[in-house]
Design a protein around this motif. Structure first.
Motif, short mmCIF file in Angstrom:
data_model
loop_
_atom_site.label_atom_id
_atom_site.label_comp_id
_atom_site.label_asym_id
_atom_site.label_seq_id
_atom_site.Cartn_x
_atom_site.Cartn_y
_atom_site.Cartn_z
N ALA A 158 -31.71 -29.02 -41.25
CA ALA A 158 -32.56 -27.88 -41.58
C ALA A 158 -32.26 -26.67 -40.70
CB ALA A 158 -34.03 -28.27 -41.44
N MET A 159 -31.56 -26.90 -39.60
CA MET A 159 -31.18 -25.79 -38.72
C MET A 159 -29.97 -25.03 -39.26
SD MET A 159 -33.04 -25.37 -35.92
CE MET A 159 -31.98 -24.71 -34.62
N ILE A 160 -29.30 -25.59 -40.26
CA ILE A 160 -28.05 -25.02 -40.76
C ILE A 160 -28.31 -24.11 -41.96
CG2 ILE A 160 -25.79 -25.57 -41.76
CD1 ILE A 160 -25.98 -28.29 -40.25
N ASP A 161 -27.66 -22.95 -41.96
CA ASP A 161 -27.76 -22.02 -43.08
C ASP A 161 -27.19 -22.66 -44.34
OD1 ASP A 161 -28.90 -19.96 -41.62
OD2 ASP A 161 -26.96 -19.17 -41.00
N PHE B 38 -22.54 -27.43 -36.62
CA PHE B 38 -23.04 -26.40 -37.54
C PHE B 38 -24.41 -25.88 -37.13
CE2 PHE B 38 -19.96 -28.64 -40.34
CZ PHE B 38 -19.17 -27.56 -40.66
N ALA B 39 -25.28 -26.77 -36.67
CA ALA B 39 -26.62 -26.34 -36.26
C ALA B 39 -26.53 -25.37 -35.09
CB ALA B 39 -27.47 -27.55 -35.88
N ASP B 42 -25.08 -21.86 -36.18
CA ASP B 42 -26.03 -20.98 -36.85
C ASP B 42 -27.17 -20.57 -35.92
OD1 ASP B 42 -24.41 -21.09 -39.03
OD2 ASP B 42 -25.61 -22.56 -40.12
N ARG B 136 -36.17 -19.99 -36.75
CA ARG B 136 -35.29 -21.02 -37.31
C ARG B 136 -35.79 -22.41 -36.94
NH1 ARG B 136 -29.94 -21.33 -39.17
NH2 ARG B 136 -29.71 -19.09 -38.79
N ARG B 139 -39.00 -23.32 -38.83
CA ARG B 139 -38.66 -23.64 -40.21
C ARG B 139 -38.08 -25.06 -40.30
NH1 ARG B 139 -34.16 -20.52 -41.31
NH2 ARG B 139 -35.12 -18.83 -40.14
N ALA B 140 -37.21 -25.38 -39.35
CA ALA B 140 -36.55 -26.69 -39.38
C ALA B 140 -37.52 -27.83 -39.09
CB ALA B 140 -35.39 -26.71 -38.39
#
Lengths: 182, 182
Positions: A158-161, B38-39, B42, B136, B139-140
């Motif tokens: 969920a942290m990734i765009d 990736f996390a 971003d 972010r 949201r996650a």
DNA sequence: CAAGATATGTCAACATGACTGACATAAATT
DNA sequence: AATTTATGTCAGTCATGTTGACATATCTTG
């Protein structure tokens, strides 16, 4: 924002004023922000140390990693994943090709494409580095139950765009399912 | 280690060969390794974009962050936390001082020390960047229950090297009893 | 007090890995 | 045939890290 609990810590003693400053608190997720910073620092640090012995840097690691993991990756895919320019990629890729860690094959359909594959030498390097990182991860997950591990995975995803995902992200998240709901 | 499913993925089909390479699998935690990559990419990307408007880079952000969060941090502490040389730190610190984002105060006990504090201007910058990152994170974490959040925090802590902790890590992990709130 | 250690700052040179812009080549597409 | 695409390369710049040497002020110790 100006909620400074500084005085609280400096009254402890004169000789301590600079020794242990107390962190500010507030409406932000300072905890996660800082944990991510330190966790990632030490996570990549594992590989950094080993890479020195090969005369490589982090850039080489990232390229080797994704080429090993996604055999036949195109140069253009790699540029999307790493989000660097072809000039930057070109330098490290050339080294890895010259030193026999990666080989190129011309695309069968589109002969302009250069598909990238790790050689056994390259595979050995990636495996060595992934082993170090896996050791750290396994250690960190040791005392966490399956629900906790699922939460960690869900959090990182969920942290990734998710807008404009590249080939690798499509593979990670599964092509077609835009929503991780069920 | 030489567990290659290489041929398996490249025979998939001619038209698909370079479009969606299948990831290798094996004894490693590729999932977490790649999710962390990736996390984090971003996560820091949020701040990177904003920093451009100020003419600053990641190095400035890291310095500002820790100076804001741990008011009165010494230069030596900052060097421990960031794990860079004083020459590297000197360059960005000088800019932040010159442009009024940070002020120095001479230590009361030890007048050689330069204790660092964020100015209101510096605080505003840190808050802006932390706000983006907090958004972010929030949201996650939205759909994760308290046990899951605890597991995430535990995991990130366990990923960090605990040998030779610096002042900031001591504050984060608590020197025996203290726990940073929120 | 004198001597040394410590905290910080600075100059200079260099390495890595990003960047932009321009241009070249081969192969695919229109 | 003309254009677009995938890749490669040359040249210069920038940000941020490094090492080594040295300066200055201040604290600690013999």
């Amino acid at each position: 924002m100006t909620d400074i609990n500084f005085s609280k810590s400096s009254v402890a003693s004169d000789s301590q004023e600079a020794a242990s400053p107390a962190p500010r608190t507030g409406e932000f997720r300072w905890d996660i922000i800082e944990l991510l910073f330190f966790a990632y620092r030490d996570f990549v640090g594992d590989a950094d140390h080993e890479l020195e012995a090969f005369g490589f840097g982090r850039a080489h690691h990232r390229v080797m990693h994704f080429v090993y993991r996604y055999p036949g990756l195109k140069v253009a895919d790699l540029l999307d994943v790493l989000r660097i320019t072809k000039q930057s990629l070109g330098r490290v890729l050339k080294q890895l090709l010259d030193e026999g860690y990666i080989i190129q094959k011309t695309g069968n359909n589109d002969r302009r494409q250069r598909l990238l594959y790790a050689t056994p030498k390259g595979e050995a390097l990636v495996a060595k580095l992934a082993g170090l990182q896996t050791d750290r991860i396994t250690r960190a997950l040791r005392d966490i139950n399956p629900e906790g591990v699922a939460a960690i995975s869900e959090f990182l995803r969920a942290m990734i765009d998710r807008d404009d995902p590249d080939k690798v992200l499509e593979a990670i998240f599964g092509i077609g399912s835009k929503k991780p709901r069920e």
